[in-house]
Design an enzyme around this catalytic site. Structure first.
Site, mmCIF file in Angstrom:
data_model
loop_
_atom_site.group_PDB
_atom_site.id
_atom_site.type_symbol
_atom_site.label_atom_id
_atom_site.label_comp_id
_atom_site.label_asym_id
_atom_site.label_seq_id
_atom_site.Cartn_x
_atom_site.Cartn_y
_atom_site.Cartn_z
ATOM 1 N N HIS A 85 -39.541 -4.289 44.542
ATOM 2 C CA HIS A 85 -38.323 -3.539 44.878
ATOM 3 C C HIS A 85 -37.820 -2.723 43.687
ATOM 4 O O HIS A 85 -37.063 -1.774 43.865
ATOM 5 C CB HIS A 85 -37.245 -4.434 45.502
ATOM 6 C CG HIS A 85 -36.442 -5.281 44.572
ATOM 7 N ND1 HIS A 85 -36.675 -6.624 44.370
ATOM 8 C CD2 HIS A 85 -35.358 -4.997 43.804
ATOM 9 C CE1 HIS A 85 -35.778 -7.122 43.531
ATOM 10 N NE2 HIS A 85 -34.966 -6.154 43.169
ATOM 11 N N ASP A 221 -42.937 -10.102 45.762
ATOM 12 C CA ASP A 221 -42.151 -8.966 45.240
ATOM 13 C C ASP A 221 -42.562 -8.559 43.823
ATOM 14 O O ASP A 221 -41.836 -8.780 42.862
ATOM 15 C CB ASP A 221 -40.665 -9.381 45.287
ATOM 16 C CG ASP A 221 -39.724 -8.196 45.154
ATOM 17 O OD1 ASP A 221 -40.191 -7.101 44.783
ATOM 18 O OD2 ASP A 221 -38.517 -8.369 45.404
ATOM 19 N N SER A 655 -33.711 -8.863 38.208
ATOM 20 C CA SER A 655 -34.913 -8.642 38.989
ATOM 21 C C SER A 655 -36.011 -8.166 38.069
ATOM 22 O O SER A 655 -35.795 -7.270 37.244
ATOM 23 C CB SER A 655 -34.663 -7.600 40.067
ATOM 24 O OG SER A 655 -34.150 -8.237 41.187
#
Ligand code: ARG
Ligand code: ASP
Length: 721
Positions: A85, A221, A655
């Protein structure tokens, strides 16, 4: 006086009582503040191994990726790992119908196939240093706020200039503990960063927005990039002559696997938290801001989802828009539930009573602190309803794509009316607008937007008295017999912005006087007049009060530290490099429900649904699963582990951060938090808050067995037994 103040804060910081897993710590102080506890929790390396300015340390392998994520160097040839992402925009920008890397994934089979990404930067931290004294030089206690800020600003400019004179580095000074302390960061920025690999979205975004912010999770991810440098290993703009960067440090990867209670830590860039605000601040977030966002964004999400279900074309057109809104929307819901569950407002109020008592215990404290909470209360009382109104108006008017898009023509109208603006400027604006119009119309459906218009305007007119709304809206509403559907028809049938066919000829032959067409367009009028209305009613009140709040928070933060000398305080996240540490652990999200700490490929197969976009499983992955063809990456239990949870305190920006083991080896890639724990930005609770990371073995399995990109594995340093 100022010196004394800093000393008090410093003492408070260096007295270290026991703590829970809460905290995002400054790497510079790890030795003094955290090392003993980390060792007691199981860490086998030293604070120096994690952060050092004298020799290479783990910090040399951590970078800021783009503008808001973390990444880490995982090979001696500048290979970096971050989330799918985080790389999404880049992967998308390389995708076309012929090369749909979002859908099918992308793997460079050698370095010549790696794809360049203009504008993408990664930032290494060279060193950090406390500069509180220099920043506050010449700042007097009795100074007013604007003189104070001006002086601080002036000092910061000087500090930054001196720090990087004659170097190729960048300098940044950031405030910590609500402007009580300041740190200088010296950074090195690399600008040639190439895409190396990304799994298909059915792996990298498996579960999509449905599973987002949730455990149990099965999202692969991750994506891979590579940093390039010039022949002297220094940062350089993209060039075919650039070569892979040789890093000072790259992370070693452990495939030994993850067990319940294992010590882990996360090294990365959490963006923003507000752990020390008073109860009124939490009330503003939970009772004024979040409910409006949840309600109004929820309406848009429902309409988009319905339309996407009905049409594959709209599914593609609205995917990114939906992801953009849904992430924040879902977080707000989780945050509100968490705050209610933890009774954060009650807890803060109880603390404030204690604070008030403490503030009365000496003349000096009475002078400095006794009115503080009343002042906060007064400001929040004024600010909260204004904030709500402002967000309500913004979300409802600019949640309508037509209006938001029309607003982008303001510069053109202004320039056309400005005699000093030359023809070239007008031509350049016309050509930019034309480019932007391609993107806009490619992903625009009038029918969907009309539904959104009706839903949002209905909400706006039922929530607000007409006297609280811009005249342009109330006029239209009343002229249409207070019927939003009529209002919608009127606007969408008249505005030039509803169709590319009407707008492009205008842009193609744009002449200065054409601004009149734009200016009298109904959608444009709504955009501009709503903006003016919001500025005069809300924005000025909000910014004046925010400044006052900043200065009160500075005092309140210092007072909280003074009041609790035995508490080990960590500063709120501010997108600077931090360490969080904790243990691998599942949790009990609600009565009678217990979550395991890891998920497996079996779970992907359980979730599989070929009819639901988010749960499609790639054939190749299925084949590997059926043959149990897991290479060296299976767990001892024989299954393929996919994700795991731990108690590390993380936030947006973490992240892509590495999840590291007791020896500093990479064991996972952080990408999310559990829904029950999203209030951790305001109130962290070890029983409910979990970070979610990808098990590094699943990542390697996908690279090696799924993508056949074993040459990338060969670059890495892997420790197994
Ligand atoms: N919730 C994660 C974060 O805040 C992941 C977001 C990306 N994934 C998504 N399905 N939108 O950024
Ligand atoms: N998903 C977040 C990010 O993109 C991480 C989090 O909020 O936990 O940074």
């Amino acid at each position: 006086m100022k010196k004394l103040f800093i000393t008090v804060l410093a003492i408070a910081l260096f007295t270290n009582p026991a703590k829970s897993d809460e905290g995002m710590w400054i790497p510079l102080f790890l030795g003094e503040l955290n090392e003993a506890e980390m060792a007691a929790m199981g860490m086998r390396i030293t604070a120096e191994d994690i952060y050092s300015e004298n020799h290479s340390s783990l910090k040399d392998a951590i970078v800021i990726f783009g503008g808001g994520c973390t990444a880490e160097v995982i090979s001696g040839e500048g290979l970096i790992l971050t989330n799918h992402h985080c790389g999404f925009g880049r992967i998308q920008s390389h995708s076309s119908l012929e090369h749909d890397y979002l859908t099918n994934g992308f793997w460079a089979m050698d370095k010549s196939e790696e794809l360049t990404n203009p504008g993408l930067k990664v930032t290494f931290l060279i060193r950090m240093e406390e500069v509180t004294e220099q920043v506050l030089e010449g700042v007097e206690l009795n100074m007013n706020e604007s003189d104070r800020s001006a002086k601080i600003e002036e000092n910061i400019i000087k500090i930054k200039e001196d720090a990087v004179k004659d170097t190729r580095y960048n300098a940044l000074v950031k405030s910590f503990f609500c402007q009580n302390r300041y740190f200088l960061f010296i950074n090195e920025v690399f600008e040639d960063v190439r895409l190396v690999g990304a799994p298909p979205s059915s792996i990298g975004k498996f579960g999509g927005d449905t599973d987002n912010w949730m455990w149990p999770r099965h999202t692969g991810d991750f994506s891979l990039f590579r940093i390039y440098a010039d022949s002297a290993n220094n940062p350089a703009k993209y060039s075919v002559h650039n070569i892979p960067y040789k890093p000072k440090k790259h992370l070693t990867i452990s495939t030994r696997g993850v067990k319940q209670d294992d010590f882990t830590f996360i090294f990365g860039y959490p963006g923003s938290t507000t752990e020390y605000i008073p109860s009124f601040g939490v009330d503003l977030q939970v009772n004024y801001i979040n409910p409006v966002r949840i309600a109004l964004q929820g309406k848009r999400i429902d309409i988009y989802k319905q339309a996407m279900n009905d049409s594959p074309e709209i599914r593609i057109q609205y995917a990114a828009k939906l992801a953009g809104i849904a992430n924040g929307w879902k977080k707000s819901i989780g945050e509100n539930r968490g705050i209610m569950r933890l009774k954060t407002i009650d807890k803060k109020e109880a603390f404030e009573l204690e604070f008030q008592e403490w503030a009365g215990t000496s003349e000096e404290r009475r002078l400095k602190y006794r009115t503080l909470l009343d002042e906060f209360k007064k400001i929040y009382n004024e600010l909260s309803p204004v904030y709500r109104n402002s967000i309500f108006l913004g979300e409802s008017v600019f949640g309508i794509e037509l209006i938001k898009y029309a607003r982008t023509y303001r510069d053109m109208v202004n320039a056309s009316k400005d005699k000093n603006a030359g023809v070239e400027k007008i031509q350049a604006l016309a050509s930019d607008l034309k480019k932007a119009s391609d993107t806009f119309y490619k992903n625009y459906q009038v029918a969907v937007d009309k539904d959104v218009f009706i839903a949002l305007m209905t909400a706006l007119f039922s929530d607000k008295d007409q006297s609280e709304l811009p005249a342009v809206l109330t006029r239209l509403y009343n002229n249409c017999d207070q019927d939003v559907e009529k209002m919608c028809e009127k606007i969408y049938s008249r505005s030039v912005f509803t169709s590319k066919e009407k707008l492009i000829p205008l842009l193609d032959n744009y002449k200065r006087p054409d601004y009149k067409i734009l200016e009298k367009d109904i959608a444009f009028k709504i955009a501009v007049e709503t903006g003016i209305f919001a500025n005069s009613r809300y924005v000025s009140v909000i910014s004046a009060n925010s400044l006052k709040l900043d200065s009160l928070m500075r005092i309140y933060m210092a007072a909280q530290i003074e009041m609790q000398p035995m508490k080990n305080f960590y500063p709120d996240a501010n997108f600077t490099l931090r360490i969080s540490y904790g243990n691998v652990s599942g949790f009990n999200p609600s009565d009678a429900v217990a979550y395991n700490y890891f998920t497996t490929l079996e779970g992907i197969m359980e979730k599989e649904d070929p009819d639901i976009f988010d749960y499609v499983v790639d054939e190749k992955l299925k084949e590997l699963y059926l043959n149990k063809d897991y290479g060296n990456y299976a767990d001892q239990d024989g299954t393929m582990h996919v994700c795991f949870t731990a108690t590390n305190h993380t936030s947006g920006g973490n992240s892509g951060s590495p999840v590291l083991d007791a020896d500093g080896n990479l064991i996972g890639l952080n990408f999310d938090r559990c829904w029950e724990g999203t209030m951790s930005d305001i109130d962290y609770d070890i029983s409910q808050c979990r970070n979610i990371g990808l098990d590094i073995r699943y990542c390697l399995f996908i690279i090696d067995k799924f993508a056949g990109a074993g040459h990338l594995i060969d670059e890495m340093t892997i420790v197994a037994d």
